[in-house]
Every structure is written in structure tokens, then in C-alpha cells.
Design a protein around this motif. Sequence first.
Motif, PDB file in Angstrom:
ATOM      1  N   SER A 195       0.951  -1.174   0.194  1.00 29.92           N
ATOM      2  CA  SER A 195      -0.151  -0.034   0.015  1.00 29.92           C
ATOM      3  C   SER A 195       0.793   1.192  -0.230  1.00 29.92           C
ATOM      4  O   SER A 195       0.298   2.123  -0.669  1.00 29.92           O
ATOM      5  N   TYR A 196       1.798   1.251   0.790  1.00 34.05           N
ATOM      6  CA  TYR A 196       2.860   2.520   0.922  1.00 34.05           C
ATOM      7  C   TYR A 196       3.370   2.645  -0.593  1.00 34.05           C
ATOM      8  O   TYR A 196       3.528   3.869  -0.986  1.00 34.05           O
ATOM      9  N   GLY A 247       2.705   5.657  -2.545  1.00 31.29           N
ATOM     10  CA  GLY A 247       4.001   6.492  -2.618  1.00 31.29           C
ATOM     11  C   GLY A 247       4.492   6.624  -4.139  1.00 31.29           C
ATOM     12  O   GLY A 247       4.742   7.655  -4.547  1.00 31.29           O
TER      13      GLY A 247
END
Length: 336
Positions: A199-200, A204
Motif C-alpha cells: 500500500s505504501y 508513494g
Amino acid sequence: MFLRRFLPDRFTCALIVTVLLASLLPCRGTTASVFNVLTDLAIALLFFLHGAKLSREAVVAGMTHWRLHLTVLASTFVLFPVLGLLLRPVLQPLVNPSLYLGVLFLCTLPSTVQSSIAFTSMARGNVPAAICSASASSLLGIFITPLLVGVMLESHGQNGMNWDSIGAIVLQLLVPFVAGQVAQRWIGRWVERNRALLSYVDQGSILLVVYTAFSAAVLQGLWKQIPLPVLGGLLVVNVVLLAIALLITRYGSRALGFSREDEITIVFCGSKKSLASGVPMAKVLFAGHPLGTIVLPIMLFHQIQLMTCAVLARKYAARPVELECGGGSEEAQVVR
């Protein structure tokens, strides 16, 4: 509580902050070059992790429902582009040719993966089929989207897409994805246990592309070219496209004789567009174009589809259990 359904999530807030940061402090020169390299690495890592996470068993389990998958793919890669072209005489005057090029690009994008599956699960639809359809759409989009973009560019009075762009997409997206699939036997379980990492990286990489794209666009005078009335027009364009897609997928699936669970899968997989795939693809396919106007429509569409589908999923989930033709599935939290 009712108003909270329509409030933007954290990622949308992060997108807004990123656009504001790029507007006030755009990167340029050496800094921009460094950000471009970081963005390419983040995108490659993102698709590598997606490849390592994608369950082959789940895909095989859903592949037998070929009529559903063809319907979803037809909605994603045929219905949307046709709508974008047919409605251009009506919708383009609401924005401008440069922004509508971004709208046409939006129409060529594959479906989302995470949110399509999450909404299908929340609405008690056919989750295995959703996993297969959304994953197939994302993977096929690596090849289909560049071809469709070439057709759209020619219809827009510009040069079509060349094979070098398709090769760049394959190198940057497909090769890391395949490498992730190969590495799945060693790191697949670790990636599954650390979903937050994906998810990051996912969010990102998008934020990095958005920042660099809007930085370049701001330096080229983006906000002088897009006044508030044009932004309002873009909102209307996105709402119209999503509304038509939802209506056609919903009532079209019923006309084709699909069960309610399959209808839910078709609605949520066939009406959505992937910001995660769209932003990296735009970076490659529209090199030399003002990327800010290309990615702005999909950024806005992303938030509209999440809010609309969240309400629709709750309405589907509220139906009586006895109306179901097949097994339901537990609720899933909508992440994206």
C-alpha cells in the motif's frame, strides 16, 4: 456519519497536498531529474510486489467464468473508449482539448484491482470472479492501453503511439510484474503478510509521479490554462462518464442473464479506472506532453468513483439474503 461517506480518504488528501506542494514548490533542474529516477524505481518496485502478491490459485479459480470476464473487459476497453469518442462533441466544450485528451486517456485505462475486489466483497458479489477480472484487466492493460491511446491520439488530431512507447511500458511495468511472479514462491507469503508495504509503495509511487508531473506542468503555466470553470466542467465530464458506465454495466448484465452476484462484479470491475496504472503509463506514453493535464482527469475520476461505488456497494449489501443465487462473502474494508 452520513457525511463521512462523502469525505475524501487519506490518500485523496495526500494527492491534494501533493498538487498544492507542486504548485507552490515545483521541482526543477537536477532535483527534477532525481525525482524522475526515484519515480521509475518506485513504479518498478510497485509492479514487482503486485506480481509477487497476485494469487495464481485465485486467478485459476475465477477463469472458468469467461462470459463475465469478457463482459468486464468489453466495458473497460470498448465501452469507455467509445463513450469518450462519441461524447467528445458534447463534453469537450466543457473543458479544453488538452484536458479532454486526458479524459480520452482515462477511457483507455484498465480497471482497478484492490478497490474493485473490496467493493465486490462489501456488496456480497462474486469475489473470485472479481479477483480474476480485475487482475486480468490490469495485466492486459499493459498491452491494450498503449494501442488504444494511439487510436485516441490519431482521433484527436495528433500523431499515434509508436512501438517504442509500448516497449517502454512492457519494460517498466510487465517485466517487474513477471519477475514478481517468478519470485512469488520465495517472497509471496512475506508480501501477503506485509500488505501495508504494498500500500505504501502503491500510494508513494503515485504521489511521486503526481508531484513531478504537476511540477513540470506548473512551470509551463498549468493553472493559467485551467481556470475554475474548466475544473467544474471536468467534474461534470467525469460524472457523466461514470454514470453512463454504471447504468450500462448494471442493466446490461441483467439483460445478459447474469446472477445478482455476477452483476455486482461486472458493475464494480467494469466501471472503474485505475489511478495506480494510469499515472505510471501516462509518464511513459505522454513523454513530451504536459502531464498535469493528462493525469488530472483520472485523479478526479478516482475520487468520484470511490465515493459513488461506496454508496452503491452499501445498497447492494443491504438486499435481503434470500435474494442471493450463490454464496456471499464477508465485508471487506475499502482501502482505495
